[in-house]
Each structure stands twice: as C-alpha cells, then as structure tokens.
Motif scaffolding. Structure first.
Motif, short mmCIF file in Angstrom:
data_model
loop_
_atom_site.label_atom_id
_atom_site.label_comp_id
_atom_site.label_asym_id
_atom_site.label_seq_id
_atom_site.Cartn_x
_atom_site.Cartn_y
_atom_site.Cartn_z
N ASP A 77 -11.61 -4.14 -3.84
CA ASP A 77 -10.49 -3.95 -2.93
C ASP A 77 -9.80 -2.61 -3.20
N ARG A 115 -9.65 0.73 -0.77
CA ARG A 115 -8.37 1.32 -0.36
C ARG A 115 -8.35 2.82 -0.68
N ALA A 137 -0.47 4.21 1.89
CA ALA A 137 -1.72 3.59 1.46
C ALA A 137 -1.88 3.67 -0.06
N THR A 178 -1.89 0.62 -2.80
CA THR A 178 -3.00 0.48 -3.74
C THR A 178 -2.48 0.41 -5.17
#
Length: 96
Positions: free
Chosen positions: A12, A16, A50, A54
């Motif tokens: 994940d 990202r 973003a 993360t």
C-alpha cells in the motif's frame, strides 16, 4: 527502528509513493510546457497531501507492528486493534 513487516501495508505504501512520483513527473511536465502557476500549485498541493497521507499510513503501521510485537494479540484482540488503528489513522489524518 523496525522495518515494515506487513506485506499488505508495504505494498500500500509503495503504491502510494509511486502515485506521488507520477504526480511529480506530471508537475515537471507542466512546468516544461509553460502551464499556469495556479494549475501547478494545485498539483503540488495534491502531491503534498498524498505524501502526508502516506506518512500517516506508515506511522500507524509502525505503531501497530510495535504494539503487536510487545503485547501479542489473539484473533479477537487483533480485530479490535485493527479498528482502533483505523481510528488513529483517521485522527492523525485530520492534523494536516
């Protein structure tokens, strides 16, 4: 410091980061092509968000790993801890 041991979380986080990398390349292209500052700034803000998201995800993953290593968990506790960490991630995400 511990490494990311959870394969799902590692994947994940890497996904990202790859998306953010693509956004950064897009911003570079926008600058090279002479796009307007407002459009570029909007994309920069999106990349920052973003990356912040993360970072929060990685921090929560680290906390989860460390607590599980120290405390150990059974299946019932694991589900409850998962919900708690989702709540923590949501709360930390609101700091930005």
């Amino acid at each position: 410091m511990a490494a990311l041991d959870n394969d799902k979380s590692r994947t994940d986080i890497l996904n990202r980061l790859k998306r953010a990398e693509g956004q950064l390349r897009g911003i570079q292209r926008m600058i090279e092509e002479g796009e307007g500052c407002l459009a570029i700034a909007t994309q920069m803000a999106a990349v920052r968000k973003a990356l912040d998201s993360t970072y929060v995800r990685m921090t929560v993953c680290f906390m989860e790993q460390q607590l599980q290593a120290k405390l150990g968990t059974d299946t019932h506790d694991s589900a409850a801890m998962g919900e708690m960490f989702e709540d923590i991630e949501t709360l930390l995400g609101k700091i930005r």
